[in-house]
Motif scaffolding. Structure first.
Motif, PDB file in Angstrom:
ATOM      1  N   ILE A 274      -3.798   7.119  -0.629  1.00 20.93           N
ATOM      2  CA  ILE A 274      -3.032   6.636  -1.780  1.00 20.93           C
ATOM      3  C   ILE A 274      -3.763   5.488  -2.487  1.00 20.93           C
ATOM      4  CG2 ILE A 274      -0.875   5.541  -2.482  1.00 20.93           C
ATOM      5  CD1 ILE A 274       0.535   7.069  -0.290  1.00 20.93           C
ATOM      6  N   ASP A 275      -4.319   4.570  -1.675  1.00 19.89           N
ATOM      7  CA  ASP A 275      -5.065   3.448  -2.249  1.00 19.89           C
ATOM      8  C   ASP A 275      -6.297   3.933  -3.004  1.00 19.89           C
ATOM      9  OD1 ASP A 275      -3.232   1.684  -1.217  1.00 19.89           O
ATOM     10  OD2 ASP A 275      -4.369   1.373   0.659  1.00 19.89           O
TER      11      ASP A 275
ATOM     12  N   ARG B   3      -6.801   6.965  -4.353  1.00 18.71           N
ATOM     13  CA  ARG B   3      -6.381   7.652  -5.578  1.00 18.71           C
ATOM     14  C   ARG B   3      -5.958   6.658  -6.649  1.00 18.71           C
ATOM     15  NH1 ARG B   3      -3.640  11.353  -1.827  1.00 18.71           N
ATOM     16  NH2 ARG B   3      -4.784  13.340  -1.757  1.00 18.71           N
ATOM     17  N   ARG B   4      -5.283   5.583  -6.226  1.00 16.74           N
ATOM     18  CA  ARG B   4      -4.877   4.548  -7.188  1.00 16.74           C
ATOM     19  C   ARG B   4      -6.103   3.878  -7.810  1.00 16.74           C
ATOM     20  NH1 ARG B   4      -2.073   1.656  -3.962  1.00 16.74           N
ATOM     21  NH2 ARG B   4      -0.092   2.756  -4.310  1.00 16.74           N
ATOM     22  N   ARG B   5      -7.115   3.648  -6.981  1.00 17.27           N
ATOM     23  CA  ARG B   5      -8.345   3.039  -7.479  1.00 17.27           C
ATOM     24  C   ARG B   5      -9.060   3.974  -8.455  1.00 17.27           C
ATOM     25  NH1 ARG B   5     -12.438  -0.290  -5.358  1.00 17.27           N
ATOM     26  NH2 ARG B   5     -13.756  -0.885  -7.139  1.00 17.27           N
TER      27      ARG B   5
ATOM     28  N   ARG C  55      -7.686   6.287 -10.309  1.00 14.16           N
ATOM     29  CA  ARG C  55      -6.881   6.327 -11.526  1.00 14.16           C
ATOM     30  C   ARG C  55      -7.127   5.081 -12.381  1.00 14.16           C
ATOM     31  NH1 ARG C  55      -2.822   7.968  -9.168  1.00 14.16           N
ATOM     32  NH2 ARG C  55      -1.768   5.978  -8.743  1.00 14.16           N
ATOM     33  N   SER C  56      -7.252   3.929 -11.732  1.00 13.06           N
ATOM     34  CA  SER C  56      -7.510   2.683 -12.462  1.00 13.06           C
ATOM     35  C   SER C  56      -8.875   2.717 -13.141  1.00 13.06           C
ATOM     36  CB  SER C  56      -7.425   1.495 -11.495  1.00 13.06           C
ATOM     37  OG  SER C  56      -7.786   0.297 -12.142  1.00 13.06           O
TER      38      SER C  56
END
Length: 285
Positions: free
Chosen positions: A5-6, A8-10, A12-13
């Motif tokens: 999750i971390d 994927r969040r990175r 996306r950012s």
């Protein structure tokens, strides 16, 4: 180890940042074309104006020319420096190189009284917090300077020079060379160096050459200030477009590395789960 999750969040950012830098590159590219056209069109005019001024100076004669205050050379005890920076950042080393050049000029002229005229928010923000003499500031014109802006600044410089408040005036700005190259330029505009005549020409003047020079010399200062503004505007857009292109490329490379790392983490997680299932089945046998 970070979770999926971390990661994927990175990713996306970074993708969001890449979209912003790509859009800024496109905007700078469109603005650069207009700014570049203005610079290219102004250069022949400035060159011909210098040649015309040289012809009029030659016609007036050195004895009469010495009476003009804008040509009066004095010992440089009080120096005016006009620092032309950008109002915005995200342009690579565009503003940093200009600020370093101004600091170097101040260091080289410690024995003289140097005052800075700050054009552009970045130069203003840097020097306003430091113990340097300033004579004024102008912000909000770096991307689209006009002749009125140049006339306003040139009028102030001429008044200070003719009143004896300063003995010389210098410009520090970025000259536009190409999309990938901008050159920090230090240019002395007052007192005006008498340009040489382009060739032996015979003119018939409706007005005496001295009267023409009294009008031409201030206009020549305005032209030099405007030329510096236009060069700086084109150089700023070129530097920002190059910086945003590099940022977009770097974001793409980072996305590839993060995606590869995410796949490895996911593969390790799947392998670990399979091992746990096999181990549990073996324990039940």
């Amino acid at each position: 180890m970070p979770s999926l999750i971390d990661i994927r969040r990175r990713i996306r950012s970074v993708k969001n940042t890449q979209q912003i830098t790509r859009a800024m590159k496109m905007v700078s590219s469109a603005r650069l074309r207009r700014a570049q056209d203005r610079v290219i069109n102004s250069r022949p005019y400035a060159r011909m104006a210098a040649e015309l001024l040289g012809d009029v100076v030659a016609a007036a004669g050195p004895e009469l020319v010495e009476q003009l205050p804008l040509l009066a050379a004095r010992d440089e005890e009080r120096i005016q420096v006009v620092l032309i920076t950008a109002d915005r950042g995200l342009a690579g080393a565009f503003n940093t190189n200009l600020i370093k050049a101004a600091q170097q000029f101040l260091a080289d002229h410690r024995e003289q009284q140097v005052e800075l005229e700050l054009v552009g928010r970045k130069g203003r923000d840097f020097f306003i917090r430091r113990p340097v003499r300033t004579s004024g500031e102008t912000v909000g014109i770096s991307q689209n300077p006009s002749q009125a802006d140049a006339e306003r600044l040139a009028r102030k410089l001429i008044e200070r020079f003719t009143a004896g408040e300063v003995d010389s005036v210098y410009l520090i700005y970025n000259e536009f060379k190409s999309v990938l190259s901008q050159k920090v330029t230090l240019k002395k505009i007052l007192p005006i160096a008498m340009p040489a005549a382009a060739a032996a020409r015979e003119y018939i003047f409706e007005q005496p050459p001295m009267q023409m020079l009294e009008k031409l010399l201030p206009d020549f200062i305005v032209l030099q200030v405007l030329e510096a503004f236009l060069e700086s505007a084109a150089a700023e857009q070129a530097a920002r477009m190059t910086a945003m292109d590099a940022a977009t490329t770097n974001a793409g490379e980072m996305i590839e590395k993060l995606t590869l790392y995410m796949n490895r983490v996911r593969q390790a997680s799947i392998t670990r789960e399979i091992i746990e299932v096999v181990s549990g089945a073996s324990a039940l046998e």
